[in-house]
Design a protein around this motif. Structure first.
Motif: not given
Length: 335
Positions: A133-139
């Motif tokens: 996935v690219q862009g906004a994401r949780g870590a």
């Protein structure tokens, strides 16, 4: 350009996992980051031509992928066609890299600090391929204990407990978890909350608390992190303020204290976060079982961190390979 030997061998190994991995990545881009590893390149001096840097890097990837020691990797390169085609090394070209050459090349990568950079570079390629996935994401952030490659030396006097004298691994430290004590390192990692790919690793002596490492890990991640998920080991006022100041969602579990039990709402919140955090536990499990991170192979923080990076690379590429295979079986066009 490949030799006639390698050109003839390619059709025989085309369906092997090694060749699927070969076709997945942009090796030209990776090769550009491997320049300057040899003093000969910097000084322009004479001497023997070093082994091809990209071939050596590919060889180390194969060692990680198949869980081989340097000696086993040297032997496999001499007998396996897929290893020869993947790396570009072949017996007819002269002497093949041996175990000591592979070890020295790994040390060059550590000295140059390339382990983490290469992990980030290959993750970027997987994003471009649509496999990550690219862009906004949780870590999701967590840590695991990595026992040292060396156990501390002890002596025992009559009627006295065992005393630690020293250890060949001077940077490893003791830590107690529950009733058990471990001598080694604490490996921190951040995985993306969508696919569970490892995005960053950081190794510190085992006695350094998890709670202090969160800011460094978050700052090292690529832009686009919208929330951080972590267990109670990272819960502190300073960490929550750090996330708030950066506009990052605070999904760190809450912890109670003596005489101040958690409010039921916080307990429910912790359970929901715990149900999402399984991806980082899966990552640790795969890196330890499949990619030999259950114990350190080397001495020193820098080399153990490089080992963890290689394990993360292996896991990410395995995940991408499986995802690509599932897409092919489902009749979805490969990215």
């Amino acid at each position: 350009m490949d030799s006639f030997f390698l050109m003839g061998a390619k059709p025989l190994v085309q369906d092997s996992p090694s060749m699927k991995l070969h076709e997945l990545l942009d090796w030209h881009s990776i090769a550009g980051h491997l320049k300057g590893l040899y003093q000969r390149e910097k000084s322009g001096a004479g001497g023997p031509e070093p082994y091809n840097r990209l071939g050596m890097f590919k060889l180390m990837l194969l060692g990680q992928w198949h869980g081989l020691s340097d000696a086993q990797l040297e032997q496999a390169l001499r007998v396996r066609l897929d290893f020869m085609v993947f790396t570009g090394f072949e017996p007819s070209a002269g002497e093949l890299p041996d175990a000591s050459t592979i070890c020295r090349f790994r040390n060059r990568l550590v000295t140059a600090g390339l382990d983490q950079k290469l992990l980030t570079l290959i993750n970027g390629q997987l994003e471009q391929l649509g496999l990550k996935v690219q862009g906004a994401r949780g870590a999701i952030i967590d840590a695991t204990i990595i026992p040292s490659a060396a156990r501390p030396n002890r002596y025992l006097e009559e009627g006295q407990p065992a005393q630690v004298i020293d250890s060949p691994d001077a940077e490893a430290r003791w830590v107690k978890k529950g009733k058990d004590a471990f001598f080694g390192y604490r490996g921190h990692t951040a995985v993306d909350s969508e696919d569970g790919y490892v995005e960053h690793v950081q190794v510190r002596p085992a006695n350094e608390a998890e709670i202090t490492r969160l800011p460094d890990i978050v700052d090292a991640l690529k832009p686009g992190v919208v929330a951080v998920l972590a267990d109670k080991g990272y819960a502190s006022k300073a960490n929550r303020q750090f996330l708030q100041e950066r506009g990052i969602g605070d999904l760190i579990q809450h912890k109670g204290s003596r005489g101040h039990p958690l409010h039921p709402l916080y307990s429910q919140f912790n359970k929901k976060i715990g149900a999402i955090r399984f991806k980082v536990e899966q990552a640790f499990g795969t890196m330890k079982r499949r990619f030999n991170l259950a114990r350190a192979r080397y001495f020193g923080t820098a080399k153990v961190q490089a080992q963890m990076c290689w394990a993360a690379l292996g896991m990410n590429l395995l995940k991408a390979h499986r995802k690509l295979k599932a897409m092919e079986l489902a009749g979805v066009g490969a990215p």
